[in-house]
Motif scaffolding. Structure first.
Motif, PDB file in Angstrom:
ATOM      1  N   ILE A   1       0.925  -1.044   0.068  1.00  0.00           N
ATOM      2  CA  ILE A   1       0.015  -0.014   0.144  1.00  0.00           C
ATOM      3  C   ILE A   1       0.984   1.272   0.024  1.00  0.00           C
ATOM      4  O   ILE A   1       0.786   2.297  -0.491  1.00  0.00           O
ATOM      5  N   GLU A   2       1.783   1.211   1.121  1.00  0.00           N
ATOM      6  CA  GLU A   2       2.824   2.261   0.808  1.00  0.00           C
ATOM      7  C   GLU A   2       3.593   2.732  -0.382  1.00  0.00           C
ATOM      8  O   GLU A   2       3.880   3.718  -0.838  1.00  0.00           O
ATOM      9  N   LYS A   7      -3.250   7.155  -3.704  1.00  0.00           N
ATOM     10  CA  LYS A   7      -3.220   8.000  -2.482  1.00  0.00           C
ATOM     11  C   LYS A   7      -4.500   7.000  -1.882  1.00  0.00           C
ATOM     12  O   LYS A   7      -4.252   7.296  -0.310  1.00  0.00           O
ATOM     13  N   THR A   8      -5.354   6.512  -2.285  1.00  0.00           N
ATOM     14  CA  THR A   8      -6.440   5.663  -1.600  1.00  0.00           C
ATOM     15  C   THR A   8      -6.515   4.506  -2.151  1.00  0.00           C
ATOM     16  O   THR A   8      -6.171   4.497  -3.409  1.00  0.00           O
ATOM     17  N   ALA A  27      -4.793  -1.825   7.604  1.00  0.00           N
ATOM     18  CA  ALA A  27      -4.106  -0.777   6.643  1.00  0.00           C
ATOM     19  C   ALA A  27      -4.964  -0.840   5.464  1.00  0.00           C
ATOM     20  O   ALA A  27      -5.043   0.316   5.080  1.00  0.00           O
ATOM     21  N   GLN A  30      -7.687   1.487   6.589  1.00  0.00           N
ATOM     22  CA  GLN A  30      -7.115   2.574   6.572  1.00  0.00           C
ATOM     23  C   GLN A  30      -7.103   3.547   5.320  1.00  0.00           C
ATOM     24  O   GLN A  30      -7.086   4.861   5.418  1.00  0.00           O
ATOM     25  N   ALA A  31      -6.602   2.779   4.462  1.00  0.00           N
ATOM     26  CA  ALA A  31      -6.194   3.349   3.082  1.00  0.00           C
ATOM     27  C   ALA A  31      -7.428   3.651   2.193  1.00  0.00           C
ATOM     28  O   ALA A  31      -7.214   3.989   1.163  1.00  0.00           O
TER      29      ALA A  31
END
Length: 84
Positions: A1-2, A7-8, A27, A30-31
């Motif tokens: 994800i990072e 961004k989402t 995670a 949250q994303a």
């Protein structure tokens, strides 16, 4: 994800080999969530293989204040076809 360029994860479909751990699922949520997460190996197989301990799949660790994301197992053959 990072490492994603996004961004989402809104409207994303995630494919992974192993069932996401509670931390990974948090995670994802949250994303920005995702439409769904598909995996091949269920938690029991992941635990038996020694990849993650059973505690990594503790459902009580999932943040219920976030919007849930559907998590579905798929068989190996359809998953392999997706890769090709």
């Amino acid at each position: 994800i990072e490492k994603s360029r996004r961004k989402t994860l809104n409207s994303a479909t995630i494919f992974t080999v192993n069932q996401p751990t509670s931390q990974a699922l948090n995670a994802i949520m949250q994303a920005g969530g995702a439409d769904a997460v598909y995996f091949v190996n269920p938690a029991a197989d992941v635990i038996a293989a020694g990849i993650y301990p059973a505690s990594a799949f503790d459902e009580s660790l999932i943040d219920t204040t976030l919007t849930a994301v559907p998590v579905r197992q798929i068989d190996y053959a359809p998953a392999k076809a997706i890769i090709k």
